[in-house]
Scaffold this motif. Structure first.
Motif, PDB file in Angstrom:
ATOM      1  N   ILE A 117      26.591  59.743  40.244  1.00 13.76           N
ATOM      2  CA  ILE A 117      26.618  59.420  41.676  1.00 13.76           C
ATOM      3  C   ILE A 117      26.378  57.928  41.873  1.00 13.76           C
ATOM      4  O   ILE A 117      27.058  57.267  42.662  1.00 13.76           O
ATOM      5  N   ALA A 118      25.400  57.370  41.150  1.00 11.97           N
ATOM      6  CA  ALA A 118      25.097  55.945  41.263  1.00 11.97           C
ATOM      7  C   ALA A 118      26.291  55.103  40.816  1.00 11.97           C
ATOM      8  O   ALA A 118      26.609  54.074  41.428  1.00 11.97           O
ATOM      9  N   LYS A 119      26.976  55.550  39.768  1.00  4.99           N
ATOM     10  CA  LYS A 119      28.137  54.818  39.276  1.00  4.99           C
ATOM     11  C   LYS A 119      29.265  54.827  40.308  1.00  4.99           C
ATOM     12  O   LYS A 119      29.911  53.796  40.547  1.00  4.99           O
ATOM     13  N   ILE A 120      29.474  55.961  40.948  1.00  2.00           N
ATOM     14  CA  ILE A 120      30.503  56.056  41.991  1.00  2.00           C
ATOM     15  C   ILE A 120      30.161  55.131  43.147  1.00  2.00           C
ATOM     16  O   ILE A 120      31.013  54.409  43.674  1.00  2.00           O
ATOM     17  N   ASN A 121      28.881  55.131  43.541  1.00  2.00           N
ATOM     18  CA  ASN A 121      28.448  54.274  44.646  1.00  2.00           C
ATOM     19  C   ASN A 121      28.615  52.796  44.311  1.00  2.00           C
ATOM     20  O   ASN A 121      29.005  51.998  45.165  1.00  2.00           O
ATOM     21  N   ARG A 122      28.306  52.410  43.076  1.00  2.00           N
ATOM     22  CA  ARG A 122      28.473  51.013  42.673  1.00  2.00           C
ATOM     23  C   ARG A 122      29.934  50.601  42.757  1.00  2.00           C
ATOM     24  O   ARG A 122      30.261  49.508  43.226  1.00  2.00           O
ATOM     25  N   THR A 124      32.301  51.864  44.634  1.00  2.00           N
ATOM     26  CA  THR A 124      32.745  51.774  46.028  1.00  2.00           C
ATOM     27  C   THR A 124      32.190  50.519  46.697  1.00  2.00           C
ATOM     28  O   THR A 124      32.867  49.902  47.515  1.00  2.00           O
ATOM     29  N   GLN A 125      30.968  50.130  46.351  1.00  2.00           N
ATOM     30  CA  GLN A 125      30.393  48.900  46.914  1.00  2.00           C
ATOM     31  C   GLN A 125      31.190  47.681  46.478  1.00  2.00           C
ATOM     32  O   GLN A 125      31.418  46.762  47.262  1.00  2.00           O
ATOM     33  N   LYS A 126      31.629  47.659  45.210  1.00  2.00           N
ATOM     34  CA  LYS A 126      32.429  46.543  44.718  1.00  2.00           C
ATOM     35  C   LYS A 126      33.750  46.443  45.472  1.00  2.00           C
ATOM     36  O   LYS A 126      34.203  45.353  45.833  1.00  2.00           O
ATOM     37  N   LYS A 127      34.371  47.586  45.725  1.00  2.00           N
ATOM     38  CA  LYS A 127      35.639  47.599  46.449  1.00  2.00           C
ATOM     39  C   LYS A 127      35.454  47.075  47.864  1.00  2.00           C
ATOM     40  O   LYS A 127      36.284  46.322  48.382  1.00  2.00           O
ATOM     41  N   ILE A 128      34.365  47.453  48.505  1.00  2.00           N
ATOM     42  CA  ILE A 128      34.090  46.999  49.867  1.00  2.00           C
ATOM     43  C   ILE A 128      33.887  45.493  49.904  1.00  2.00           C
ATOM     44  O   ILE A 128      34.387  44.800  50.789  1.00  2.00           O
ATOM     45  N   LYS A 129      33.158  44.957  48.904  1.00  2.00           N
ATOM     46  CA  LYS A 129      32.925  43.510  48.851  1.00  2.00           C
ATOM     47  C   LYS A 129      34.224  42.741  48.650  1.00  2.00           C
ATOM     48  O   LYS A 129      34.447  41.697  49.260  1.00  2.00           O
TER      49      LYS A 129
END
Length: 138
Positions: A117-122, A124-129
């Motif tokens: 879950i943490a890996k998926i969130n990381r 997605t955060q990179k894509k948003i940035k």
């Protein structure tokens, strides 16, 4: 590496065991599936006397060959964000997204590990940035 006399003997014994257990396993599989033994004459060759084990690569090749023959029919193509319905506890249906792995309430499945879950969130955060940087540059 394993070429000593003892290891050669052990490999030979394991090969003999494999042959012996294959017969027993085939009989057990036939019993489970309800296949009745038929008397076969010497001229006939029965193909069901063998169990063929396939690895994932061979199964994928067979599936691709079947799909190639079935392409003539109209088949609806699935999108990247495919929805899967799963029967949950208490008879409730949960709809999961294959892309985000979240259900309709935004919850991850119970079996998904916290590290995943943490890996998926990381990611997605990179894509948003990246998207926000591109917008600022324009």
């Amino acid at each position: 590496m394993a070429k000593s006399m003892r290891s050669r003997w052990k490999r030979k014994c394991r090969a003999i065991k494999r042959e012996r257990y294959a017969v027993k396993e085939l009989a057990r599989l036939k019993k489970m599936l309800g296949i009745k033994e038929e008397k076969v004459t010497e001229n006939e060759v029965m193909e069901s006397d063998q169990v063929i084990f396939l690895d994932a690569g061979q199964i994928n090749k067979k599936n691709k060959a079947k799909k190639a023959t079935e392409d003539d029919e109209d088949v609806e193509m699935s999108s990247d964000d495919e929805k899967i319905e799963v029967d949950g506890d208490n008879g409730k249906k949960r709809i999961f997204s294959t892309k985000t792995l979240k259900d309709q309430n935004g919850q991850y499945p119970i079996w998904l590990h916290k590290r995943k879950i943490a890996k998926i969130n990381r990611s997605t955060q990179k894509k948003i940035k990246k998207k926000s940087k591109k917008r600022k540059q324009k």
